[in-house]
Design a protein around this motif. Structure first.
Motif, PDB file in Angstrom:
ATOM      1  N   TYR A   1      43.750  38.489  30.471  1.00 31.80           N
ATOM      2  CA  TYR A   1      43.273  37.138  30.145  1.00 31.80           C
ATOM      3  C   TYR A   1      43.498  36.161  31.300  1.00 31.80           C
ATOM      4  N   ARG A   2      43.757  36.722  32.501  1.00 28.36           N
ATOM      5  CA  ARG A   2      43.874  35.955  33.746  1.00 28.36           C
ATOM      6  C   ARG A   2      44.939  34.855  33.663  1.00 28.36           C
ATOM      7  N   ASN A   3      46.043  35.182  33.028  1.00 24.58           N
ATOM      8  CA  ASN A   3      47.153  34.238  32.890  1.00 24.58           C
ATOM      9  C   ASN A   3      48.312  34.698  33.753  1.00 24.58           C
ATOM     10  N   LEU A   4      48.929  33.777  34.478  1.00 18.54           N
ATOM     11  CA  LEU A   4      50.022  34.139  35.376  1.00 18.54           C
ATOM     12  C   LEU A   4      51.360  34.226  34.657  1.00 18.54           C
TER      13      LEU A   4
ATOM     14  N   GLN B   1      47.998  26.638  44.677  1.00 16.65           N
ATOM     15  CA  GLN B   1      48.243  27.045  43.293  1.00 16.65           C
ATOM     16  C   GLN B   1      49.526  26.460  42.720  1.00 16.65           C
TER      17      GLN B   1
ATOM     18  N   ILE C   1      45.901  39.366  38.085  1.00 15.46           N
ATOM     19  CA  ILE C   1      44.877  38.516  37.474  1.00 15.46           C
ATOM     20  C   ILE C   1      43.492  38.982  37.904  1.00 15.46           C
ATOM     21  N   ASP C   2      43.348  39.314  39.165  1.00 13.70           N
ATOM     22  CA  ASP C   2      42.106  39.840  39.731  1.00 13.70           C
ATOM     23  C   ASP C   2      42.352  41.297  40.114  1.00 13.70           C
TER      24      ASP C   2
ATOM     25  N   SER D   1      46.939  41.566  33.639  1.00 14.26           N
ATOM     26  CA  SER D   1      46.720  40.269  32.994  1.00 14.26           C
ATOM     27  C   SER D   1      45.256  40.159  32.620  1.00 14.26           C
TER      28      SER D   1
END
Length: 649
Positions: free
Chosen positions: A565-568, A607, A536-537, A563
């Motif tokens: 679109y920063r989706n897990l 999280q 994500i990062d 990722s």
């Protein structure tokens, strides 16, 4: 070895709801007749606060000159109350497991009719909460009229306060509501006694109106009288509660429940007739939209505006607010019976930490809150919705008892049998008992029809539509459960039971002590595994990759899933879909580490990806998720309590 702290953990749940009760404690949660009167009678007793007022509001349409009709109307209602009570005493002895109209209808009229009874009961209980609390707030606003604009907010606060008390258990709620209930009974006895003495001595005054209303008087018609009768029949609401909650009583349950019902109706009938008589003698007035209740007018006339008047208003307001507790005791029980039959979600059969059906309690509170908001906490606007469901359940319950007495009448003298799982024997008085139930069913059915027709435009149409809609939903839920059971039970279509290939993935968020704990679990399975990190990062992904090489090395390959679109969940989902194509008959085993904190507030700061991944991957038939928890425990050392990772060696 670290020494862990053994003091009992304090948590928000323990503070709010109390310590959890074991299943073995259930018999000890049964309540005595004295407490049961407070738990189950508050709804019925509270109806005297507005039943007379509702009669007068309808009669006011023909002018104050016809208010005297309230007395014969009240006498007829009292007679009906006694008949229905006799019928419900029979139900208590016939069905000691409780459930009231729903169980009687299910056993004698069939599952289809039972769902109508269930819908009526659940609707009744939701409206009981909304009506009683709304009227309680109105009683408070009669004394402190500056609170009138805040009725909705006060009502919502009370609903959720009662919800919290009921989540603490039946005994806890019974003790909490015993004092207010007996306080109301005492104040009503004092009011009726003082009013009767003043009436006999000629010192009873008359109401000095605080407000006036001008309207065009309608002609007095039979329909208007019937409407007033139907409105006053709200005095009957709540008497079915004891038959629904028989299992809550101490042994002998049926006898204690029947005796409690008899005491309740004696108090209710005396109080209702007394209030109606006093309202007529003091020239109490009523009209829709009034800000001072009839009970307030009676108290002000008898006691003046002194301490006893204030205490009467307090007692009335409290019993109305507490009347909702009857629904909180019975709604979850009826919902539990229906859920056991597969017509409501199975979650409604689960008992919470205090041995109460907690989901039923929460659902009831939420639905009642919605009604209070929609109808602006106005009792008169809610009453038309209220009574249709009440009298429908009365009618079905007594009709079911008619069928039961007919079946018992077919037995020969001295003959014993089993009817729907309950032992029965010939009763020489079965004809009389069948007549009582049949007459009661006819009368309550007539009241229901009067309400549905007379109050249709005022809001009864909502319930006329709502109950069939609920029945449709119940059968859709039942159909779903039947389909699931059928599919799961088709043994001939089961696949062959044999080993399948498994590919194991370990999801890695970072490299730390918790990660090592998760990897140790994966290695203990004795199968090859692959580590996966969702990037994500990008900067963090590089740091994780470097830590992996330094601390884990080449023991397992670390796969980085981009990722952008920063989706897990989505990258993991797509990756597993591709892997499943490579092993068409195999499984993907996803192992996720989960950091467990000491309380919910601390847990919310993390999280909690394991929960999200479980939900995201549940649509993949051959993918399974294992959550490996690692908890930060507290230990004592020379420098005071410190947190350490609590894992097995």
């Amino acid at each position: 070895m670290a020494t862990t702290v053994t003091a009992p953990r304090r948590s928000l749940a323990r503070i709010l709801f109390g310590p959890p009760l074991s299943t073995a404690d259930a018999p000890h949660q049964a309540i005595s007749k004295r407490v049961a009167l407070a738990v189950f009678a508050s709804d019925a007793l509270s109806s005297v606060a507005y039943a007379t007022q509702e009669i007068l509001i309808v009669l006011a349409l023909a002018g104050a000159a016809v208010f005297g009709l309230s007395i014969p109307i009240a006498l007829v209602i009292a007679g009906l109350l006694i008949i229905v009570t006799i019928s419900y005493r029979q139900t208590i002895y016939a069905y000691p497991t409780g459930g009231g109209a729903y169980i009687v209808s299910r056993h004698n009229l069939g599952l289809n009719v039972a769902q109508v009874a269930g819908a009526a009961l659940l609707t009744d209980y939701i409206l009981t909460v909304a009506v009683s609390i709304s009227n309680g707030v109105e009683q408070i606003a009669s004394f402190a009229q500056e609170l009138h604009p805040y009725k909705v907010q006060i009502a919502l606060a009370v609903i959720w306060a009662i919800t919290l008390i009921n989540l603490r258990g039946v005994k806890e709620s019974g003790r909490a509501f015993a004092i207010p209930t007996y306080f109301f009974i005492t104040l009503m006895a004092l009011t009726l006694g003082a009013g009767l003495i003043q009436l006999l001595t000629g010192t009873l005054g008359a109401v000095t109106p605080r407000e006036f209303i001008e309207h065009q008087a309608q002609p007095l018609t039979v329909l208007l009288v019937l409407r007033a009768f139907a409105s006053g029949c709200t005095a009957l609401t709540g008497i079915e509660a004891i038959s629904d909650g028989v299992p809550a009583f101490k042994e002998p349950r049926s006898r204690n429940a029947a005796l409690t019902l008899t005491v309740l109706v004696a108090i209710l009938t005396t109080t209702f007739l007394g209030i109606t008589l006093l309202a007529h003698q003091v020239d109490a007035y009523a009209f829709e939209g009034m800000t001072e209740t009839v009970m307030s007018q009676i108290g002000r006339t008898i006691f003046g505006e002194g301490a006893l008047y204030v205490l009467l208003l307090m007692a009335t307001a409290i019993i109305l607010l507490m009347a909702a507790n009857t629904s909180f005791a019975d709604f979850p029980r009826v919902a539990n019976f229906m859920a056991q039959d597969g017509f409501l979600p199975r979650q409604l059969t689960y008992r919470g930490r205090r041995l109460v059906f907690h989901w039923g309690i929460v659902v009831l509170a939420a639905m009642a809150s919605l009604l209070v908001i929609m109808f602006d906490a106005e009792t008169t606007r809610l009453i038309p919705l209220y009574a249709v469901g009440v009298f429908l359940s009365f009618t079905l319950s007594q009709s079911g008892m008619v069928r039961r007495w007919r079946a018992i009448g077919r037995l020969r003298p001295g003959e014993h049998a089993e009817l729907h799982g309950f032992p029965v024997q010939h009763d020489p008085r079965w004809r009389l008992k069948m007549f009582i139930s049949g007459f009661g069913a006819t009368m309550t059915g007539i009241v229901m029809l009067i309400f549905a027709v007379a109050k249709f435009r005022e809001g009864a149409w909502i319930v006329v539509i709502l109950i069939p809609t609920l029945v449709f939903i119940f059968f859709r839920i039942h159909s779903h459960y039947k389909d699931v059971a059928r599919i799961l039970g088709q043994g001939t279509r089961w696949p062959n039971i044999r080993p399948r290939p498994v590919k194991t993935l370990v999801l890695v968020d970072d490299v730390h002590a918790g990660t090592i704990h998760t990897i140790n679990f994966a290695k203990s399975l004795g199968v090859p595994w692959t580590a996966v990190h969702v990037a994500i990062d990008p900067d963090k992904a590089e740091r994780v990759k470097q830590k992996w090489q330094e601390r884990i090395g080449d023991e397992a390959y670390l796969t980085l899933l981009p990722s952008p679109y920063r989706n897990l969940a989505d990258p993991v989902h797509r990756y597993i879909e591709d892997l499943l194509k490579e092993i068409p008959q195999g499984f993907i085993h996803v192992i996720v580490g989960h950091l467990v904190m000491d309380n919910l507030l601390e847990q919310a700061l993390h999280q909690n990806a394991a929960i999200a991944l479980n939900l995201a991957l549940q649509d993949l038939d051959r993918a399974t998720v294992t959550t490996v928890s690692y908890r930060l425990a507290t230990r004592e050392n020379g420098e005071g309590p410190q947190r350490v990772l609590s894992v097995s060696p």
